[in-house]
Design an enzyme around this catalytic site. Structure first.
Site, mmCIF file in Angstrom:
data_model
loop_
_atom_site.group_PDB
_atom_site.id
_atom_site.type_symbol
_atom_site.label_atom_id
_atom_site.label_comp_id
_atom_site.label_asym_id
_atom_site.label_seq_id
_atom_site.Cartn_x
_atom_site.Cartn_y
_atom_site.Cartn_z
ATOM 1 N N HIS A 19 0.823 -1.209 0.000
ATOM 2 C CA HIS A 19 0.000 0.000 0.000
ATOM 3 C C HIS A 19 0.855 1.256 0.000
ATOM 4 O O HIS A 19 0.343 2.346 -0.321
ATOM 5 C CB HIS A 19 -0.887 -0.017 1.255
ATOM 6 C CG HIS A 19 -2.280 0.480 1.024
ATOM 7 N ND1 HIS A 19 -2.865 0.606 -0.228
ATOM 8 C CD2 HIS A 19 -3.241 0.896 1.907
ATOM 9 C CE1 HIS A 19 -4.102 1.068 -0.103
ATOM 10 N NE2 HIS A 19 -4.352 1.256 1.175
ATOM 11 N N ASN A 65 -7.176 6.944 4.101
ATOM 12 C CA ASN A 65 -8.569 7.326 3.912
ATOM 13 C C ASN A 65 -8.820 8.829 4.012
ATOM 14 O O ASN A 65 -9.902 9.290 3.639
ATOM 15 C CB ASN A 65 -9.460 6.609 4.933
ATOM 16 C CG ASN A 65 -9.535 5.118 4.678
ATOM 17 O OD1 ASN A 65 -8.909 4.596 3.761
ATOM 18 N ND2 ASN A 65 -10.304 4.423 5.490
ATOM 19 N N ASP A 90 -0.920 2.952 -5.352
ATOM 20 C CA ASP A 90 -0.878 1.526 -5.624
ATOM 21 C C ASP A 90 -2.183 1.145 -6.309
ATOM 22 O O ASP A 90 -3.201 1.821 -6.168
ATOM 23 C CB ASP A 90 -0.716 0.735 -4.321
ATOM 24 C CG ASP A 90 -1.858 0.995 -3.347
ATOM 25 O OD1 ASP A 90 -1.991 2.148 -2.887
ATOM 26 O OD2 ASP A 90 -2.638 0.072 -3.061
ATOM 27 N N ASN A 111 -8.812 4.060 -1.644
ATOM 28 C CA ASN A 111 -9.442 5.007 -0.731
ATOM 29 C C ASN A 111 -8.767 6.370 -0.672
ATOM 30 O O ASN A 111 -9.423 7.376 -0.397
ATOM 31 C CB ASN A 111 -9.524 4.404 0.668
ATOM 32 C CG ASN A 111 -10.567 3.317 0.765
ATOM 33 O OD1 ASN A 111 -11.561 3.321 0.039
ATOM 34 N ND2 ASN A 111 -10.344 2.352 1.639
#
Length: 221
Positions: A19, A65, A90, A111
């Site tokens: 991530h 987020n 990513d 997100n």
């Protein structure tokens, strides 16, 4: 002026995870340009110039987020249009070994991109998507994106990061269409169908001097 936002999560537990591959690109880009990371309110920031163009590179410290919370103040302060923004991310839907640049479109479940679209109220910005592949059958995608890279993946990862730096610089200097033409056909997978390997020299754009070093030697912020 251009703004590059590299998506990731702060904290040592997230370093070297799938991530956070965008942060690995950002760290290598800053290293090549001799830029120094400085702490900001919602992001670490580094500045450099490429052929006279000022570039602000940021790594949000808000967690994935809430990435828009870091991107929006920079966009507003410098009065930037969406066309001046590149988000490095990513991408679960692209195989590991593949990168591509696109402009606009939906967030695809990422997100950080989702939140940036929300706060900017537009999808019309460029994204550099670094493929991390879907997880193996039966493995939770949330667990997969937070997993560490395997040792067997590191040679491909280092080359992919190097190409990501080159693609980012090409976007700064020539815009998204030229960056797409130069990098969207690259594929580092073993024997991929219809793959086109990008020459190593493609990443060596002006002001991107010095050779790549193993990521293990690149400082992780």
């Amino acid at each position: 002026m251009k703004l590059i936002v590299a998506l990731g999560n702060p904290g040592s537990q997230y370093a070297q995870t799938r991530h956070n591959v965008a942060w690995q690109v950002a760290d290598e880009l800053a290293r090549q340009q001799g830029a120094v990371w400085r702490a900001g309110e919602h992001a670490e920031q580094a500045e450099f110039r490429v052929l006279g163009e000022k570039v602000l590179l940021i790594k949000p410290q808000t967690f994935m987020n809430a990435s828009g919370k870091a991107a929006l103040p920079a966009m507003q302060f410098y009065k930037l249009s969406p066309e001046a923004l590149l988000v490095i991310q990513d991408d679960l839907d692209s195989p590991f070994g593949l990168l591509k640049i696109k402009v606009g479109g939906r967030h695809g479940g990422q997100n950080g991109v989702r939140d940036i679209i929300r706060v900017l109220s537009t999808e019309q910005f460029a994204r550099l998507k670094i493929g991390i592949s879907r997880p193996p059958a039966g493995r939770d995608p949330a667990d997969w994106v937070l997993s560490k890279w395997a040792e067997s993946e590191r040679p491909t990862l280092e080359e992919l990061v190097w190409l990501g730096v080159g693609a980012s610089l090409k976007w700064v200097m020539a815009g998204p269409k030229e960056a797409q033409a130069a990098y969207n056909n690259t594929d580092l997978r073993p024997n991929p169908e219809s793959a086109v390997q990008a020459p190593v020299s493609a990443a060596a754009e002006p002001e991107a001097a010095s050779s790549p070093i193993p990521l293990s030697q690149t400082a992780q912020k």
